[in-house]
Enzyme design. Sequence first.
Site, PDB file in Angstrom:
ATOM      1  CG  ASP A  23      -2.184   0.981   1.160  1.00 44.79           C
ATOM      2  OD1 ASP A  23      -2.659   0.868   0.448  1.00 44.79           O
ATOM      3  OD2 ASP A  23      -1.627   1.749   1.967  1.00 44.79           O
ATOM      4  CD  GLU A  25      -1.371   6.157   2.378  1.00 49.07           C
ATOM      5  OE1 GLU A  25      -2.081   6.860   2.155  1.00 49.07           O
ATOM      6  OE2 GLU A  25      -2.432   4.773   2.825  1.00 49.07           O
ATOM      7  CG  HIS A 181      -7.132   6.907   3.732  1.00 48.88           C
ATOM      8  ND1 HIS A 181      -7.771   6.351   3.318  1.00 48.88           N
ATOM      9  CD2 HIS A 181      -8.653   7.563   4.760  1.00 48.88           C
ATOM     10  CE1 HIS A 181      -8.800   6.493   2.570  1.00 48.88           C
ATOM     11  NE2 HIS A 181      -9.141   7.331   3.512  1.00 48.88           N
ATOM     12  CG  ASP A 186      -5.161   1.883   4.818  1.00 47.05           C
ATOM     13  OD1 ASP A 186      -5.770   1.377   5.746  1.00 47.05           O
ATOM     14  OD2 ASP A 186      -5.260   2.925   3.683  1.00 47.05           O
TER      15      ASP A 186
END
Length: 216
Positions: A23, A25, A181, A186
Amino acid sequence: MSISSAATRMAQRFRGFLPVIVDVETGGFDCERHALLEIAACIVRMDEDGFVFPEPVVSTHVEAFAGSELDPRSLEITGIDPGHPFRGALPEREALEVIFKPVRAALRANECQRAILVGHNAAFDLGFLNAAIRRTAHKRSPFHPFSCFDTVTLGGLAFGQTVLSRAVEASGRVWDAREAHSAVYDTERTAELFCDIVNRWKRMSDITAGAMSPVV
C-alpha cells in the site's frame, strides 16, 4: 510438512509468484507528477497445512522527489505532513531497498521467481511503485512489472464488497476508520483480507476434493 516442502507448496500455489501486499500513500493520483510519501509491504507465507498468513509489515516514509507536486486534498485525507521534522523519511531509492530487501530474501526462502503485488486497487499502488523504480533507475526490483492481484476483485467475488472497509467487515474482521489511510494499517487489513479469501477457497476445495474421493 517440513519448512522446505511448505516453501515448495507456496511456489506451486501461485505459479512461482510470491504474493506481497503493498500500500502506498501519495501526494495525489498521478504517479509521474505526485510524490510517493509512504510505502508498506507485507509478505505472505504458507503454514504446514497449506494455509497462508501475513508476516509483520515493513514500511517507511518517503521523501518527495525533486519537482514533485503535492495535492493538499490528498494530504488532508492521509494526514501526512511531508515537512514534519520527525517523519524520518528516506530518499526514494533507499525507501525502495527497505521494501525490496526482505522481499528478495522471501523469494529465495519460498523458492519463488518473482513477487506479485497484491493491493486494493492494485494498479494504483503498482503504478507508483514502478514510477519510483524508473526515477531511481533501480535494477533489482523483485516485483513483476505489470501483473498483480487486486483485492477489489477478490472481495467482490468472495463477499460481494469492493470497498476495502466493507470487504474487511464482511469477512468478519474489524475495521477502524480512524486508522485508515495509513500505509501500515491499510496493508495489514488488505493482507488479512487476501489471506482470508485464499484460505476460504482452500477449505472449499478441500471439501470438494473430499466429497469426490472414491469410497474404499
